[in-house]
Design a protein around this motif. Structure first.
Motif, PDB file in Angstrom:
ATOM      1  N   TYR A 113      49.425  42.953  40.969  1.00  0.00           N
ATOM      2  CA  TYR A 113      49.409  44.379  40.637  1.00  0.00           C
ATOM      3  C   TYR A 113      50.257  44.739  39.418  1.00  0.00           C
ATOM      4  CZ  TYR A 113      46.905  44.936  44.941  1.00  0.00           C
ATOM      5  OH  TYR A 113      45.946  44.850  45.901  1.00  0.00           O
ATOM      6  N   SER A 157      45.423  46.819  51.304  1.00  0.00           N
ATOM      7  CA  SER A 157      45.281  46.265  49.951  1.00  0.00           C
ATOM      8  C   SER A 157      43.890  46.580  49.422  1.00  0.00           C
ATOM      9  CB  SER A 157      45.499  44.759  49.991  1.00  0.00           C
ATOM     10  OG  SER A 157      44.368  44.156  50.506  1.00  0.00           O
ATOM     11  N   SER A 158      43.814  46.771  48.154  1.00  0.00           N
ATOM     12  CA  SER A 158      42.587  47.278  47.542  1.00  0.00           C
ATOM     13  C   SER A 158      41.834  46.190  46.806  1.00  0.00           C
ATOM     14  CB  SER A 158      42.945  48.387  46.551  1.00  0.00           C
ATOM     15  OG  SER A 158      43.756  49.339  47.190  1.00  0.00           O
ATOM     16  N   LEU A 159      40.560  46.404  46.688  1.00  0.00           N
ATOM     17  CA  LEU A 159      39.697  45.455  45.942  1.00  0.00           C
ATOM     18  C   LEU A 159      40.090  45.425  44.488  1.00  0.00           C
ATOM     19  CD1 LEU A 159      36.197  46.313  47.380  1.00  0.00           C
ATOM     20  CD2 LEU A 159      37.486  44.230  47.732  1.00  0.00           C
ATOM     21  N   ARG A 210      45.335  36.863  44.672  1.00  0.00           N
ATOM     22  CA  ARG A 210      44.183  37.555  44.088  1.00  0.00           C
ATOM     23  C   ARG A 210      43.441  38.397  45.114  1.00  0.00           C
ATOM     24  NH1 ARG A 210      42.305  33.212  39.482  1.00  0.00           N
ATOM     25  NH2 ARG A 210      44.029  33.737  38.120  1.00  0.00           N
ATOM     26  N   GLN A 211      43.702  38.135  46.401  1.00  0.00           N
ATOM     27  CA  GLN A 211      43.101  38.984  47.436  1.00  0.00           C
ATOM     28  C   GLN A 211      43.996  40.163  47.759  1.00  0.00           C
ATOM     29  OE1 GLN A 211      42.273  36.378  50.636  1.00  0.00           O
ATOM     30  NE2 GLN A 211      40.406  35.570  49.710  1.00  0.00           N
ATOM     31  N   GLY A 212      45.111  40.297  47.094  1.00  0.00           N
ATOM     32  CA  GLY A 212      45.937  41.485  47.268  1.00  0.00           C
ATOM     33  C   GLY A 212      47.282  41.230  47.949  1.00  0.00           C
TER      34      GLY A 212
END
Lengths: 457, 457, 457
Positions: free
Chosen positions: B267, B455-457, B439-441
């Motif tokens: 992020y 967690s967001s896409l 990378r998946q949040g």
């Protein structure tokens, strides 16, 4: 003033909600804003992590304001939506999620979402859009798929997508969600069969030529010419497989024509294997073109190879005393061979060019059929002639048939020759006339109910 | 009847006015007419110069009739509009003008127009359309930009543009007009960095090889081999720079991955230089492909060069008495070298093909990432191996290190080797697992406010 | 709720009827269903042959239900519609039919249909769509044409087509139907002139070189070098015609500029022949590129030809005793020749790439003009220099002028030299300034009525 009132209403009714402030959420929001929508983000931390210059509210507030909400959150985190069910009642929820692999979860993400929030209208779709495409404005004319149980919800999403420049295809009810979720995970499904066929053919011919050329030389004369595996052998296998693949492109068309002639109607479906074969003709042709390109590069590289130069030099030394006459027939033969190869390759390239989506799309129907049928068969004829001339003076020599096996190029000429003979048969006036009539809707044994029915396009 | 009433109203309310009867005005009018609008031209000489088969009126009359007016007049002639202000009140004025150069005028054309006619709603836009594109029907799916201070005016223009087949992007208020006016004047901005890098690398390596090859030979042995500057040297510089550029395509991805691993989150934004680098990877790859193509052509042309033929002939004469044995190892070595080069070039071409907009657009997300990542790294590996084999038997020879400098191909192998080592590190199961989670949040040090956020896409 | 009511109404009013259950009818129905329409088929045998999962009714019932009906039936079977006239009154009939050849029938299919069913509103259109494109979802952004006498009917069809992702162009009244029906039958009309020019040039130069090379050698020395017809001659004709064609791409631009300078205005139309010439410049350039590609491949293949190898070997044997010195000037000359050829070909390829619809469409106006004008003239200069260097040391040799005729490459240099000289004249500051002013709308002799008119874009 009519115009103003109309657009005024239109602009103000549509607030788009986005749950999730990740890459996809941000890019989508920006694009919606650019298309004239008002966007509100829903976040659990509305004051800390919202995208700059956007309205960020709590999930509940965002849900209240927006009629259409994009769920840009990973499936693993969907549970939090259960706490919002009162606010999501009657709202359209767009599930854009994808999975990393097929079959991780027993039910589709969108079906799971619908189960969690039964009061909302879940629409699965737009999941083929990437944050990258949204950011870089690559949406124009792209096709996206939708599915969902509510026609109205789908209509609303479809209108939004059309404004973004997308073309929408409705895939039916939410039960199609799994299919849509598997869509971004597909990996060249239409290329599998052609590549498999090419690999099998290449394996067979490589092995066949290895025995005939390298192993034969080692067994019979004790010579080690294993270095030929790299280039000489490959440069025989590539054109052989390329020619066979090209003729396999045109064989199903001939089979289909004879089937229609035999059945006397075009209204019966082809057998499944033929349908499947016909659907991957383009890919077969492109694999053939790739192999032809490799063949061309391998050929260009011949004279700079060490082995070839060595042979040239040693040949001169050995022949030092014998006179060396110019053979006009040999010059004609090899030159014809090369010319046919070059022209065939050039036509091959033209065929390949028209299979580019943007080029093929700009052709009229007649132009496309001219290129793919007339030019295609011409290419096949020239490439086949290229193969025949290669062996023009070797057919009758016994030394050609090492260990009583025919050389590779003879084997590879079988399929294209058959295709060309079939095609010539189909072009005979009487056969061509029958076929044209059948393709215009004529039936030899029309259904009994009604003989003179209106035949359809 | 519902349908008929609806469309009836729709068709009759919209009259489009066009000021100016030049190329652009005429083509636009014709296209609007074809899309079902009524068009009226405004001209100071309504009876002398109007386009055939159109209604041509005075400016004032045209302004009265139309709700939306296209200003197809050069900025220098805008003053005449001040006389029309009473008729233009409340009308939408679309400014399609472009300038010949950047920064000729202190304010944007559209802002100037708004200042002249304060009562009208000026919308800047459609200025990327050429008369040529309008005439030849090349609008389908094209993106156009709009900006303006009135949302309703923009909405009206946007609806018109959508009917013409265009995709509209709203760029905000009229202050963005300058940006839109500079748009048709941009000249490959995303190609500048890659071309600059390529030019610097080519300059350096050319100079380096000039010293090592040509000047060294002249100084040490007095030989004049300056003719090699044209082809031999270029054919060393091109592959060297091509390989370095290709590895520079894949280096930022590795750096980004290690940065994410180090930070423990995805992020945080990347530093600016990395963002810029990642945005021009496609162009870098295409420059590399261009150089690889030149390398291939230069190589094909080798055996017909005078110098090469001369060497072949003189070598034979000088070697006349010494026997000349075939060296199997040499044959294997050079053939492997060529095969790796050919395969690398072939994969390069495939990579280049998928970067064509129409081909890349038809790939699914997974297919695109497969081609660009898997196939890309395979290409890099093969091309690097091609480089290593080139010097396979020269690494330890002292004659390789003229004037104690390493040959060019050794220098160029550094960057690709580093990239490949980094990539292998990233593929180690433990590293790969961490990276996938990030990378998946997943975050190593999540924000303190709320630990288990969605967690967001 | 506003949203829901709106879409509800919209979805339920539109039932699409399709007469005919052939390939086209089925594919169209499926696509309409996917876009959210309700579809009903009309068939004479509603219970026997309808597509699975669709509503199939009698023609009369289908006509009653649907407001818009697609006629997917061959023209020969239109008569049955006369029996339905009462049911078709006020309905929109879309005629999608095509003919197999031009001019079979005295009147257009759509006009015939309108005559049969005078009470219906016939719209001709969508006839460029194939069943294949409908099935494979290749509609996005495609342009389709409409014509018809009722504006409302056209509007209804246009809205449907837009929902399918198509871009619609209105071609006026039903009298344009014949033109629309001929559209799918056109066969590369814009390629005819360029291909004709290329064929004539190739024929002329082939014959010219045949006399100068092969026949001259036979008559004067009795040598039979007819084998050269295949490759050597072709490899002279291709580059010659390619260069001439490339310069013919840039000649009309120069002529147009001089015409504007002479006339002192840009508002007079060019003569028809110049317009036609300018419209096929792209195709001329692509033909030139194709010939250049053939020239490149023919050149790569040279060293593996039998005749060339034979010459190399025999030359060595004959020269056995004479010493053979390296000629630095010769090496420089031939290498420069090859380098210019390679660079020219590379730039040619770049030019060709930008003429791909998807690549060209992504360029800004300035980028496109940079590539086509600057890069194009650079390519022409380099290729012309390639031609000049070919004969650098042969211009003054008498043996060059066999039978007092100049060699082919001299002839082919005339046109490009003229174009380059004209271009240089146009780039002179004073000429360039005048031309720029004219292209901005300035007129040397403005119309008398009004001197200071607003000049138009």
């Amino acid at each position: 003033t009519h115009l103003h009132t109309h657009t005024h209403t239109h602009t103000h009714t549509l607030v788009m909600g986005i749950f999730g402030t990740g890459d996809l959420g941000r890019s989508l929001g920006l694009r919606l804003l650019q298309s004239g929508y008002r966007v509100v983000y829903g976040s659990r931390r509305p004051h800390s992590c919202g995208p700059v210059s956007f309205q960020v509210a709590s999930h509940a507030e965002a849900a209240k304001e927006a009629s259409l909400i994009f769920v840009c959150v990973h499936r693993e985190h969907y549970e939090f939506l259960t706490t919002l069910t009162p606010h999501l009642k009657g709202k359209v929820l767009v599930d854009l999620s994808n999975n990393l692999k097929k079959g991780i979860y027993p039910e589709a993400n969108a079906a799971y979402l619908q189960r969690l929030v039964p009061g909302a209208d879940v629409v699965k779709g737009l999941n083929t859009l990437s944050a990258w495409a949204l950011q870089n404005g690559l949406l124009a004319g792209k096709q996206v798929y939708l599915c969902g149980n509510s026609a109205n919800a789908k209509q609303a999403v479809s209108e939004m997508a059309t404004k973004l420049g997308l073309t929408v295809l409705d895939r039916g009810s939410l039960s199609a969600a799994r299919e849509l979720e598997d869509f971004p995970l597909r990996l060249f499904p239409e290329w599998r069969l052609p590549l498999l066929v090419a690999a099998c053919l290449m394996g067979f011919f490589y092995f066949y030529l290895l025995i005939r050329d390298v192993i034969y030389a080692y067994v019979e004369t004790g010579q080690d010419i294993s270095y030929r595996i790299m280039i000489s052998l490959a440069n025989k296998v590539f054109p052989i497989v390329s020619l066979v693949m090209l003729s396999l492109c045109y064989l199903p068309g001939c089979i289909a024509a004879f089937l229609q002639l035999y059945r006397g109607t075009k209204y019966k479906r082809f057998p499944n294997w033929l349908d499947r074969w016909m659907l991957c003709r383009k890919q077969m042709g492109l694999v053939a073109l790739g192999l032809a390109l490799l063949h061309a590069i391998y050929t260009f590289i011949i004279p700079i190879r060490y082995a070839v130069r060595h042979k040239l030099i040693s040949r001169m030394k050995n022949n030092k005393t014998t006179p060396f006459y110019f053979d006009n027939k040999e010059a004609w033969g090899t030159d014809s061979f090369y010319v046919l190869g070059i022209l065939g390759f050039f036509l091959y390239l033209l065929l390949g060019l028209t299979s580019l989506p943007s080029v093929g799309g700009s052709l009229s129907w007649r132009e496309f059929s001219f290129v793919q049928s007339k030019l295609g068969h011409l290419t096949l004829s020239i490439c086949t002639a290229h193969g025949y001339i290669y062996g023009w003076n070797k057919f009758l020599r016994p030394s050609t048939y090492k260990w009583y096996t025919p050389p590779g190029y003879m084997l590879c000429l079988i399929v294209p020759s058959v295709v060309l003979v079939l095609k010539i048969l189909l072009l005979l006036p009487c056969v061509d006339r029958s076929l044209t009539r059948i393709r215009q809707g004529w039936e030899r044994n029309p259904p009994l109910i009604e003989v003179n029915k209106a035949s359809s396009l």
